[in-house]
Scaffold this motif. Structure first.
Motif, PDB file in Angstrom:
ATOM      1  N   THR A 189     -54.235  14.809 116.927  1.00  0.00           N
ATOM      2  CA  THR A 189     -55.239  14.456 117.936  1.00  0.00           C
ATOM      3  C   THR A 189     -56.509  13.914 117.305  1.00  0.00           C
ATOM      4  O   THR A 189     -57.298  13.251 117.973  1.00  0.00           O
ATOM      5  CB  THR A 189     -55.619  15.669 118.817  1.00  0.00           C
ATOM      6  N   TRP A 227     -62.616  20.787 117.049  1.00  0.00           N
ATOM      7  CA  TRP A 227     -62.729  21.621 118.245  1.00  0.00           C
ATOM      8  C   TRP A 227     -63.951  22.535 118.224  1.00  0.00           C
ATOM      9  O   TRP A 227     -64.173  23.260 117.271  1.00  0.00           O
ATOM     10  CB  TRP A 227     -61.476  22.478 118.422  1.00  0.00           C
ATOM     11  N   GLN A 250     -52.871  14.606 130.785  1.00  0.00           N
ATOM     12  CA  GLN A 250     -52.615  15.824 130.033  1.00  0.00           C
ATOM     13  C   GLN A 250     -51.175  15.902 129.564  1.00  0.00           C
ATOM     14  O   GLN A 250     -50.300  15.223 130.102  1.00  0.00           O
ATOM     15  CB  GLN A 250     -52.974  17.049 130.858  1.00  0.00           C
ATOM     16  N   LEU A 259     -50.822  25.823 125.436  1.00  0.00           N
ATOM     17  CA  LEU A 259     -52.020  25.017 125.643  1.00  0.00           C
ATOM     18  C   LEU A 259     -51.665  23.751 126.403  1.00  0.00           C
ATOM     19  O   LEU A 259     -50.554  23.221 126.264  1.00  0.00           O
ATOM     20  CB  LEU A 259     -52.642  24.601 124.307  1.00  0.00           C
ATOM     21  N   THR A 260     -52.618  23.260 127.166  1.00  0.00           N
ATOM     22  CA  THR A 260     -52.521  21.945 127.782  1.00  0.00           C
ATOM     23  C   THR A 260     -53.598  21.084 127.138  1.00  0.00           C
ATOM     24  O   THR A 260     -54.765  21.492 127.090  1.00  0.00           O
ATOM     25  CB  THR A 260     -52.745  22.017 129.305  1.00  0.00           C
ATOM     26  N   PHE A 261     -53.225  19.926 126.632  1.00  0.00           N
ATOM     27  CA  PHE A 261     -54.178  19.005 126.019  1.00  0.00           C
ATOM     28  C   PHE A 261     -54.542  17.928 127.023  1.00  0.00           C
ATOM     29  O   PHE A 261     -53.676  17.397 127.714  1.00  0.00           O
ATOM     30  CB  PHE A 261     -53.597  18.383 124.744  1.00  0.00           C
ATOM     31  N   TRP A 295     -58.680  21.028 125.235  1.00  0.00           N
ATOM     32  CA  TRP A 295     -57.465  21.784 125.544  1.00  0.00           C
ATOM     33  C   TRP A 295     -57.862  22.979 126.389  1.00  0.00           C
ATOM     34  O   TRP A 295     -58.987  23.465 126.324  1.00  0.00           O
ATOM     35  CB  TRP A 295     -56.683  22.210 124.296  1.00  0.00           C
TER      36      TRP A 295
END
Length: 134
Positions: free
Chosen positions: A32, A36, A52, A62-64, A76
């Motif tokens: 990515t 973060w 996403q 996790l959802t990005f 995320w």
């Protein structure tokens, strides 16, 4: 603090500077290109409509979120039931002058081999603005 993706389609506002910025080399974070910062969801506002995805090669946790226009990683969020009120925001979306002085950490997530959630080895430290960290 306010930042935006490369094309300006997605904007992110956070209520404060993060305690640190985390750079991880795992198979999800490294591609990515993100650095973060972690916040409670109530401290983050995302405007625009990010796309996403969630990994399918391992158990999804996790959802990005990313910009569908330029592909910039945005954030995320936890996937599914989760007791932790924490999300990651890509601090590379913010102007460098807003980030100066924030501690930076490099984490060896690539070597994590189990699901124990044990802390990963820290391989380096810096400070945003020191000419090395960002």
């Amino acid at each position: 603090m306010k930042g935006q993706c490369a094309c300006g389609r997605i904007a992110v506002s956070v209520a404060r500077k993060p305690d640190y910025i985390n750079f991880c080399n795992c198979g999800l974070c490294r591609p990515t290109g993100a650095g973060w910062g972690y916040f409670p969801a109530a401290e983050v506002e995302i405007t625009g409509e990010p796309a996403q995805f969630g990994r399918t090669d391992i158990e999804r946790w996790l959802t990005f979120h990313f910009c569908p226009g330029c592909g910039s990683a945005v954030a995320w969020t936890p996937y599914g039931p989760n007791d932790e009120d924490r999300m990651g925001v890509n601090m590379r979306l913010f102007p460098l002058d807003q980030l100066t002085g924030i501690p930076a950490r490099w984490i060896d997530g690539l070597s994590a081999s189990d699901d124990t959630d044990a802390p990963m080895a820290r391989t380096g430290d810096g400070v945003i603005g020191d000419g090395k960290a960002f």
